[in-house]
Design a protein around this motif. Structure first.
Motif, PDB file in Angstrom:
ATOM      1  N   PRO A 215       0.802  -1.227   0.000  1.00 37.71           N
ATOM      2  CA  PRO A 215       0.000   0.000   0.000  1.00 37.71           C
ATOM      3  C   PRO A 215       0.839   1.285   0.000  1.00 37.71           C
ATOM      4  CG  PRO A 215      -0.858  -1.553   1.600  1.00 37.71           C
ATOM      5  CD  PRO A 215       0.427  -2.122   1.115  1.00 37.71           C
ATOM      6  N   LYS A 219       1.077   4.012  -3.158  1.00 37.64           N
ATOM      7  CA  LYS A 219       0.737   5.444  -3.032  1.00 37.64           C
ATOM      8  C   LYS A 219       1.857   6.302  -3.607  1.00 37.64           C
ATOM      9  CE  LYS A 219      -2.526   7.514  -2.363  1.00 37.64           C
ATOM     10  NZ  LYS A 219      -3.915   7.139  -2.476  1.00 37.64           N
ATOM     11  N   TYR A 220       3.089   5.933  -3.321  1.00 40.10           N
ATOM     12  CA  TYR A 220       4.227   6.662  -3.912  1.00 40.10           C
ATOM     13  C   TYR A 220       4.115   6.649  -5.441  1.00 40.10           C
ATOM     14  CZ  TYR A 220       7.407   7.736  -0.010  1.00 40.10           C
ATOM     15  OH  TYR A 220       7.994   8.298   1.094  1.00 40.10           O
ATOM     16  N   MET A 223       1.255   8.820  -6.877  1.00 40.09           N
ATOM     17  CA  MET A 223       1.575  10.257  -6.807  1.00 40.09           C
ATOM     18  C   MET A 223       2.598  10.624  -7.884  1.00 40.09           C
ATOM     19  SD  MET A 223      -0.261  11.674  -4.488  1.00 40.09           S
ATOM     20  CE  MET A 223       0.273  12.940  -3.393  1.00 40.09           C
ATOM     21  N   MET A 226       0.809  10.962 -11.157  1.00 34.79           N
ATOM     22  CA  MET A 226       0.051  12.225 -11.204  1.00 34.79           C
ATOM     23  C   MET A 226       0.975  13.421 -11.471  1.00 34.79           C
ATOM     24  SD  MET A 226      -2.582  13.570  -8.315  1.00 34.79           S
ATOM     25  CE  MET A 226      -1.392  14.391  -7.296  1.00 34.79           C
ATOM     26  N   MET A 227       2.140  13.412 -10.833  1.00 37.49           N
ATOM     27  CA  MET A 227       3.061  14.541 -11.015  1.00 37.49           C
ATOM     28  C   MET A 227       3.667  14.550 -12.419  1.00 37.49           C
ATOM     29  SD  MET A 227       4.779  14.420  -7.270  1.00 37.49           S
ATOM     30  CE  MET A 227       5.961  15.732  -7.431  1.00 37.49           C
ATOM     31  N   ASP A 230       1.004  15.992 -14.650  1.00 39.10           N
ATOM     32  CA  ASP A 230       0.778  17.437 -14.488  1.00 39.10           C
ATOM     33  C   ASP A 230       1.953  18.298 -14.945  1.00 39.10           C
ATOM     34  OD1 ASP A 230      -1.659  16.840 -13.455  1.00 39.10           O
ATOM     35  OD2 ASP A 230      -1.088  17.089 -11.349  1.00 39.10           O
ATOM     36  N   PHE A 310      -7.080   7.206 -12.797  1.00 38.89           N
ATOM     37  CA  PHE A 310      -7.356   8.529 -12.214  1.00 38.89           C
ATOM     38  C   PHE A 310      -6.096   9.394 -12.171  1.00 38.89           C
ATOM     39  CE2 PHE A 310      -7.177  11.160  -8.341  1.00 38.89           C
ATOM     40  CZ  PHE A 310      -8.222  12.031  -8.609  1.00 38.89           C
ATOM     41  N   TYR A 311      -4.975   8.773 -11.858  1.00 38.23           N
ATOM     42  CA  TYR A 311      -3.729   9.532 -11.680  1.00 38.23           C
ATOM     43  C   TYR A 311      -3.072   9.869 -13.012  1.00 38.23           C
ATOM     44  CZ  TYR A 311      -4.310   7.973  -6.900  1.00 38.23           C
ATOM     45  OH  TYR A 311      -4.815   7.745  -5.650  1.00 38.23           O
ATOM     46  N   GLU A 315      -8.580  15.291 -15.981  1.00 40.75           N
ATOM     47  CA  GLU A 315      -9.895  15.106 -15.359  1.00 40.75           C
ATOM     48  C   GLU A 315     -10.993  14.898 -16.403  1.00 40.75           C
ATOM     49  OE1 GLU A 315     -10.747  17.799 -12.093  1.00 40.75           O
ATOM     50  OE2 GLU A 315     -12.839  17.814 -12.752  1.00 40.75           O
ATOM     51  N   TYR A 318     -11.035  11.412 -17.436  1.00 37.25           N
ATOM     52  CA  TYR A 318     -11.472  10.558 -16.318  1.00 37.25           C
ATOM     53  C   TYR A 318     -13.002  10.541 -16.204  1.00 37.25           C
ATOM     54  CZ  TYR A 318     -12.064   8.792 -11.582  1.00 37.25           C
ATOM     55  OH  TYR A 318     -12.456   8.064 -10.495  1.00 37.25           O
ATOM     56  N   VAL A 319     -13.602  11.731 -16.174  1.00 34.26           N
ATOM     57  CA  VAL A 319     -15.050  11.776 -15.935  1.00 34.26           C
ATOM     58  C   VAL A 319     -15.845  11.267 -17.142  1.00 34.26           C
ATOM     59  CG1 VAL A 319     -15.005  13.611 -14.195  1.00 34.26           C
ATOM     60  CG2 VAL A 319     -15.167  14.239 -16.589  1.00 34.26           C
ATOM     61  N   LYS A 323     -16.600   3.470 -16.024  1.00 37.96           N
ATOM     62  CA  LYS A 323     -15.722   2.686 -15.131  1.00 37.96           C
ATOM     63  C   LYS A 323     -15.208   1.410 -15.801  1.00 37.96           C
ATOM     64  CE  LYS A 323     -17.130   4.162 -10.577  1.00 37.96           C
ATOM     65  NZ  LYS A 323     -17.957   3.949  -9.408  1.00 37.96           N
ATOM     66  N   ARG A 326     -12.117   1.891 -18.096  1.00 37.08           N
ATOM     67  CA  ARG A 326     -10.928   2.625 -17.624  1.00 37.08           C
ATOM     68  C   ARG A 326      -9.616   1.874 -17.849  1.00 37.08           C
ATOM     69  NH1 ARG A 326     -13.651   5.432 -12.243  1.00 37.08           N
ATOM     70  NH2 ARG A 326     -14.772   7.008 -13.442  1.00 37.08           N
TER      71      ARG A 326
END
Lengths: 398, 386
Positions: A215, A219-220, A223, A226-227, A230, A310-311, A315, A318-319, A323, A326
């Protein structure tokens, strides 16, 4: 509670744009270092990076006792022995390395060979073969946004013949501190940034899908994804903002933390092999290999792909994606995103025009099939499976 | 400006993780182990389980069992250290909760610094020669897994707070065989703490990326934190709550000079009130006041914890921010009700006349980093609390 996991990354992460001039010497001093060996390569020496690092060391009141600036793209046990010797002859009590993965892996192995009191680094190859701790400060400064080596417990170097890859996996490879500074990326071309960032993205994705995921590392990894999403595109434009460069650099490091805990999979087994056989950077291949391995692993990983979706995507994507679609769109998006960015930076190289052909595909597949990373891959793979992936890359099936 | 983060502890979680002890001892070449615990862990059988692990192994253990009071005192720490010193042990294992872990960290720092008097410890930049392994039976504070400890000198009425890398545990082993089962009320209280700490940490602009990751890991460990009603947490196991608390603590301590934490600490010291009670009293007010501090990314990530993806239908970012934080405040209020309500600062005994004294102490804690905006924030939070 049926699962067991471990997470360990005690590296002191020091992060900030433009901090190198004031941070390396201070970090060494806090580690009680007095005389340091500086390791790098020709690229970082010629672009002035080594000078900045050297001045930072001296500014902290620490002496530079020795310098080795000739680490090759694929380092080897011979290079490591040579540098270890240099370190001991010059009575250095600590090591600083600045560069890409090969330089950082070399520095990690140099400290290992000295600390373990052995003349043969090959004695330590494999998983956790050290019999004592390390007692020599090591500070790493990544110069690309893809390696992850600056926070990982893994080092990869070639054997004496220069044809076989040796893996070292042990906590004793973890450095004391890592300096993350996005200003290092101003020396990189857009193409270099793109391929390195996709290498980091692959580290993140493989650490989520691999059998050793947990877990915290997941998470790392998320993230990091995501970075990269972006910030990568902004970094490929002219005059990118400091903020984007730095966040991309941080993304690479945290993807490195994730892969250090979870390890990698078949993408890297294949890319390391391509690197050895074709004598190219493995990071030049990851973006092209990744979609094929995602397809190979699809059935056993689709829930994880959907989780990472999601990451990875903006957005709006994503939306608007149901589901149930995906996981599929995750795979498609990675490839189309890379193609778009590759065209944006004027990239033209593919694995095929870098040299993969019918003449060497068996050699690449054979080398990749011997890689221990295949065990971590979520779906069983053998020589035949790897060759199928390589042939599918050559045919341009995706 | 640089951000720093270091989490030294190796976290080992899950099935049979206690069995890893012998491997780690051998990796450290340690054969003499000092096992520190309390009478509750002794009675629960947790210490017995550790004893069994040493049977037939190369390592020998010296056991020291003490009763832990609310605050560790210099006397208790000195006696425990003396016992450790006499035993000539080279590794510390601590079985129990926060109180005994606090003492274990104090012993670790004394062992590494080489003195028996905690009040004389000034230089914490020393080599970490004596490893500390924490084996929690329960965790109720976020400082459990991080590098700090507090010890009271009763004779001089003084509190010593030490923090530094050398106090960090080297290992944290979370194994359900020794973790205490929690009542519904206590489980809800812990969840409120974890959620609150993570939300507060994420609001801090100076938080490092790794600390943010740990804050989100803590929230992930809670699973469906928004699906709250009084009974929803009954299925959550003690070890899930322990790992979430540890992760929240690592995330929270990745925030340098957190305003809320400093305020809670000063009130706690001045009025001798439990940290968590004050934290709960201020939490909702803090979130209301500072919801603008959350980054767009973090609001989206927090939104993911809400049921389905409805949050992404709100296109205006400010509206989305308000929606997400208000939802979390609602959860916090519901959790507060589950634990029998949260007292206000006045109900906890803080007089309005003491407000300015607390504000001064918080402001002074920032030293030269204080800004007029920060002072206004501190005043606003204090005013809001009354």
């Amino acid at each position: 509670m049926s699962m067991y996991y471990e997470f360990h990354n005690p590296v002191n992460l020091i992060s900030g744009y433009g901090i190198i001039p004031n941070s390396i010497g201070a970090t060494l001093k806090a580690l009680n270092s007095k005389r340091v060996l500086l390791i790098s390569d020709r690229e970082n020496n010629s672009d002035g990076t080594v000078d900045i690092v050297r001045k930072s060391i001296i500014a902290g009141g620490v002496n530079v006792g020795g310098v080795y600036l000739n680490v090759p793209r694929d380092s080897s046990v011979l290079v490591i022995s040579k540098i270890a010797n240099l370190c001991m002859i010059n009575s250095c009590d600590s090591i600083v390395a600045v560069g890409a993965g090969s330089v950082l892996d070399t520095a990690k192995c140099v400290r290992l060979i000295i600390s373990q009191n052995t003349n043969h680094i090959t004695d330590l190859k494999g998983f956790d073969m050290c019999n004592r701790g390390v007692d020599m400060p090591l500070v790493l400064v990544p110069a690309t946004c893809g390696t992850g080596s600056e926070v990982s417990n893994v080092a990869v170097v070639l054997d004496e013949t220069g044809t076989n890859k040796l893996d070292f996996v042990t906590e004793e490879l973890l450095p004391n501190a890592t300096i993350i500074d996005g200003s290092m990326l101003v020396f990189q071309s857009s193409m270099e940034i793109l391929s390195a960032a996709f290498d980091a993205l692959t580290h993140a994705i493989e650490s989520v899908t691999g059998r050793q995921r947990n877990p915290i590392s997941t998470k790392y990894a998320c993230m990091a994804i995501m970075m990269i999403r972006d910030n990568l595109e902004y970094c490929l434009c002219d005059n990118p903002k400091e903020e984007h460069l730095h966040k991309l650099m941080e993304a690479s490091t945290i993807a490195g933390v994730a892969q250090s805990s979870s390890m990698l999979g078949v993408v890297h087994a294949i890319c390391y092999s391509l690197g050895v056989v074709l004598e190219i950077w493995h990071r030049e291949c990851t973006a092209e290999v990744l979609p094929h391995v995602l397809k190979y692993d699809f059935e056993c990983c689709k829930d994880l792909y959907a989780e990472m979706f999601f990451y990875l995507v903006p957005e709006s994507v994503y939306v608007s994606t149901p589901k149930e679609d995906r996981a599929k769109v995750f795979c498609e998006y990675i490839q189309s995103w890379y193609k778009r960015l590759h065209a944006l930076v004027g990239g033209s190289n593919t694995i095929v025009n870098l040299g993969l052909s019918e003449q060497n595909v068996d050699a690449v597949a054979k080398t990749a099939s011997r890689d221990g990373l295949n065990i971590i891959n979520p779906r069983y793979i053998d020589l035949h499976g790897i060759k199928e992936i390589l042939l599918s890359i050559m045919r341009g099936d995706i | 400006m640089s951000k720093k983060f270091c989490n030294k502890a190796k976290i080992m979680y899950g099935k049979d993780s206690l069995n890893r002890i012998s491997f780690e001892l051998s990796r450290n070449n340690s054969t003499r182990v000092f096992v520190l615990s309390d009478s509750t862990s002794m009675q629960s059988g947790a210490v017995g389980r550790i004893k069994n692990l040493f049977k037939g192994s190369d390592a020998s253990a010296t056991y020291y069992i003490i009763d832990v009071e609310k605050w560790s005192t210099t006397d208790v720490v000195t006696s425990a250290y003396q016992k450790f010193y006499d035993s000539k042990c080279e590794f510390i294992i601590c079985v129990g909760g926060d109180g005994i872990a606090n003492i274990a960290k104090a012993i670790k720092v004394l062992a590494n610094v080489g003195t028996s008097d905690i009040t004389q410890v000034t230089n914490l930049n020393v080599k970490d020669k004596v490893p500390l392994m924490l084996i929690p039976t329960s965790v109720k504070s976020v400082s459990y897994g991080v590098g700090n400890t507090s010890v009271v000198d009763k004779d001089n009425n003084k509190l010593y707070k030490l923090s530094g890398s050398v106090l960090c545990p080297n290992y944290i082993i979370i194994d359900k065989r020794v973790v205490t089962k929690l009542s519904e009320q206590i489980a809800n209280e812990r969840i409120l703490l974890i959620l609150g700490m993570s939300l507060v940490a994420l609001s801090e602009p100076l938080m490092s990326i790794s600390a943010r990751i740990f804050a989100f890991t803590a929230m992930d460990s809670l699973k469906e934190p928004l699906a709250i009603d009084k009974h929803r947490y009954l299925g959550r196991t003690g070890e899930e709550i322990v790992i979430a608390t540890v992760a929240a603590g690592i995330g929270f301590t990745g925030v340098p000079k957190c305003m809320l934490s400093l305020m809670v600490m000063h009130i706690s010291i001045c009025k001798n009130i439990e940290y968590n009670e004050i934290f709960f009293a201020l939490l909702g007010k803090y979130l209301n006041l500072f919801l603008g501090r959350y980054s767009t990314d973090d609001i989206n990530l927090l939104g993911k914890y809400l049921d389905d993806d409805s949050v992404f239908n709100i296109t205006d970012m400010q509206d989305r921010r308000e929606y997400v934080i208000s939802k979390f405040i609602k959860i916090i209020n519901e959790l507060s009700e589950c634990i029998g309500g949260v007292s206000s600062l006045s109900e906890l005994g803080l007089e309005e006349s003491e407000k300015s004294m607390i504000i001064d102490k918080v402001v002074n804690s920032y030293g030269s980093d204080i800004t007029s905006a920060k002072v206004s924030d501190i005043q606003a939070l204090m005013d809001s609390a009354f």
